[in-house]
Design a protein around this motif. Structure first.
Motif, PDB file in Angstrom:
ATOM      1  N   ASP A 164     -74.684  -6.010  -6.209  1.00  0.00           N
ATOM      2  CA  ASP A 164     -74.563  -7.462  -6.198  1.00  0.00           C
ATOM      3  C   ASP A 164     -75.024  -7.925  -7.573  1.00  0.00           C
ATOM      4  N   ASN A 165     -74.088  -8.209  -8.439  1.00  0.00           N
ATOM      5  CA  ASN A 165     -74.462  -8.563  -9.809  1.00  0.00           C
ATOM      6  C   ASN A 165     -75.195  -9.900  -9.881  1.00  0.00           C
ATOM      7  N   ALA A 166     -74.888 -10.809  -8.985  1.00  0.00           N
ATOM      8  CA  ALA A 166     -75.585 -12.102  -8.989  1.00  0.00           C
ATOM      9  C   ALA A 166     -77.064 -11.910  -8.658  1.00  0.00           C
ATOM     10  N   GLN A 167     -77.353 -10.965  -7.769  1.00  0.00           N
ATOM     11  CA  GLN A 167     -78.733 -10.671  -7.394  1.00  0.00           C
ATOM     12  C   GLN A 167     -79.335  -9.553  -8.243  1.00  0.00           C
ATOM     13  N   LYS A 168     -78.543  -8.968  -9.130  1.00  0.00           N
ATOM     14  CA  LYS A 168     -78.999  -7.863  -9.987  1.00  0.00           C
ATOM     15  C   LYS A 168     -79.609  -6.749  -9.144  1.00  0.00           C
ATOM     16  N   THR A 169     -78.890  -6.380  -8.111  1.00  0.00           N
ATOM     17  CA  THR A 169     -79.402  -5.381  -7.175  1.00  0.00           C
ATOM     18  C   THR A 169     -78.311  -4.383  -6.831  1.00  0.00           C
ATOM     19  N   VAL A 170     -78.711  -3.128  -6.717  1.00  0.00           N
ATOM     20  CA  VAL A 170     -77.816  -2.091  -6.233  1.00  0.00           C
ATOM     21  C   VAL A 170     -78.413  -1.526  -4.952  1.00  0.00           C
ATOM     22  N   TYR A 171     -77.546  -1.212  -4.001  1.00  0.00           N
ATOM     23  CA  TYR A 171     -77.971  -0.766  -2.685  1.00  0.00           C
ATOM     24  C   TYR A 171     -77.439   0.643  -2.405  1.00  0.00           C
TER      25      TYR A 171
ATOM     26  N   SER B  53     -82.862  -0.413  -1.788  1.00  0.00           N
ATOM     27  CA  SER B  53     -82.504  -1.458  -2.746  1.00  0.00           C
ATOM     28  C   SER B  53     -83.120  -1.140  -4.096  1.00  0.00           C
ATOM     29  N   CYS B  54     -82.446  -1.561  -5.127  1.00  0.00           N
ATOM     30  CA  CYS B  54     -82.941  -1.387  -6.491  1.00  0.00           C
ATOM     31  C   CYS B  54     -82.726  -2.707  -7.210  1.00  0.00           C
ATOM     32  N   ALA B  55     -83.813  -3.402  -7.469  1.00  0.00           N
ATOM     33  CA  ALA B  55     -83.750  -4.695  -8.146  1.00  0.00           C
ATOM     34  C   ALA B  55     -83.940  -4.498  -9.641  1.00  0.00           C
ATOM     35  N   ALA B  56     -83.070  -5.118 -10.406  1.00  0.00           N
ATOM     36  CA  ALA B  56     -83.110  -4.955 -11.856  1.00  0.00           C
ATOM     37  C   ALA B  56     -83.502  -6.247 -12.544  1.00  0.00           C
ATOM     38  N   SER B  57     -84.142  -6.096 -13.673  1.00  0.00           N
ATOM     39  CA  SER B  57     -84.399  -7.237 -14.547  1.00  0.00           C
ATOM     40  C   SER B  57     -83.569  -7.056 -15.809  1.00  0.00           C
ATOM     41  N   GLY B  58     -83.455  -8.124 -16.570  1.00  0.00           N
ATOM     42  CA  GLY B  58     -82.661  -8.045 -17.790  1.00  0.00           C
ATOM     43  C   GLY B  58     -81.334  -8.753 -17.628  1.00  0.00           C
ATOM     44  N   ARG B  59     -80.724  -9.084 -18.749  1.00  0.00           N
ATOM     45  CA  ARG B  59     -79.516  -9.904 -18.730  1.00  0.00           C
ATOM     46  C   ARG B  59     -78.230  -9.094 -18.722  1.00  0.00           C
ATOM     47  N   THR B  60     -78.339  -7.764 -18.807  1.00  0.00           N
ATOM     48  CA  THR B  60     -77.136  -6.948 -18.973  1.00  0.00           C
ATOM     49  C   THR B  60     -76.783  -6.133 -17.737  1.00  0.00           C
ATOM     50  N   PHE B  61     -77.394  -6.440 -16.587  1.00  0.00           N
ATOM     51  CA  PHE B  61     -77.200  -5.613 -15.388  1.00  0.00           C
ATOM     52  C   PHE B  61     -75.730  -5.411 -15.082  1.00  0.00           C
ATOM     53  N   SER B  62     -74.935  -6.441 -15.156  1.00  0.00           N
ATOM     54  CA  SER B  62     -73.527  -6.342 -14.762  1.00  0.00           C
ATOM     55  C   SER B  62     -72.732  -5.378 -15.647  1.00  0.00           C
ATOM     56  N   ARG B  63     -73.273  -5.005 -16.780  1.00  0.00           N
ATOM     57  CA  ARG B  63     -72.577  -4.107 -17.709  1.00  0.00           C
ATOM     58  C   ARG B  63     -72.997  -2.658 -17.555  1.00  0.00           C
ATOM     59  N   HIS B  64     -73.910  -2.380 -16.607  1.00  0.00           N
ATOM     60  CA  HIS B  64     -74.448  -1.039 -16.480  1.00  0.00           C
ATOM     61  C   HIS B  64     -73.878  -0.310 -15.277  1.00  0.00           C
TER      62      HIS B  64
END
Length: 125
Positions: free
Chosen positions: A72-79, A21-32
């Protein structure tokens, strides 16, 4: 700015599975566009898998059929789900984020601006 924290690594026997899992912070995760990379001792960092903000995916040949990347953009996480692990999969696995609105999944590490600290995956034979 995007900060990334990986988890889920560990020691597993050959043939086993892991989900990173990779948890992200910041408001732009869904755009990356996001990528997973790995680096084994004495080797260069290499691309494993990537997923764009439009959910297009790309895999390195050595993991095709054995790995699935998702986000999962709602969780700002990539698996990264990895199955049928082999000893040669042993490495430090890192996630990375490309600049916002980069639509393509590019395998070159230099195209990613933000990196996590990595998580160790060790596969025993």
């Amino acid at each position: 700015q995007v900060q990334l924290v990986e988890s889920g690594g560990g020691l597993v026997q050959a043939g086993g599975s892991l989900r990173l899992s990779c948890a992200a912070s910041g408001r732009t995760f869904s755009r990356h566009t996001m990528g997973w990379f790995r680096q084994a001792p004495g080797k260069e960092r290499e691309f494993v898998a990537g997923i764009s903000f439009s959910y297009n995916t790309r895999y390195a040949d050595f993991v095709k059929g054995r790995a699935t990347i998702s986000r999962d953009n709602a969780q700002k996480t990539v698996y990264l789900q990895m199955n049928s692990l082999k000893p040669e999969d042993t490495a430090v696995y890192s996630c990375a984020a490309a600049p916002a609105d980069t639509w393509a999944v590019v395998p070159a590490p230099s195209r990613y601006d933000y990196w996590g600290q990595g998580t160790q995956v060790t596969v025993s034979s």
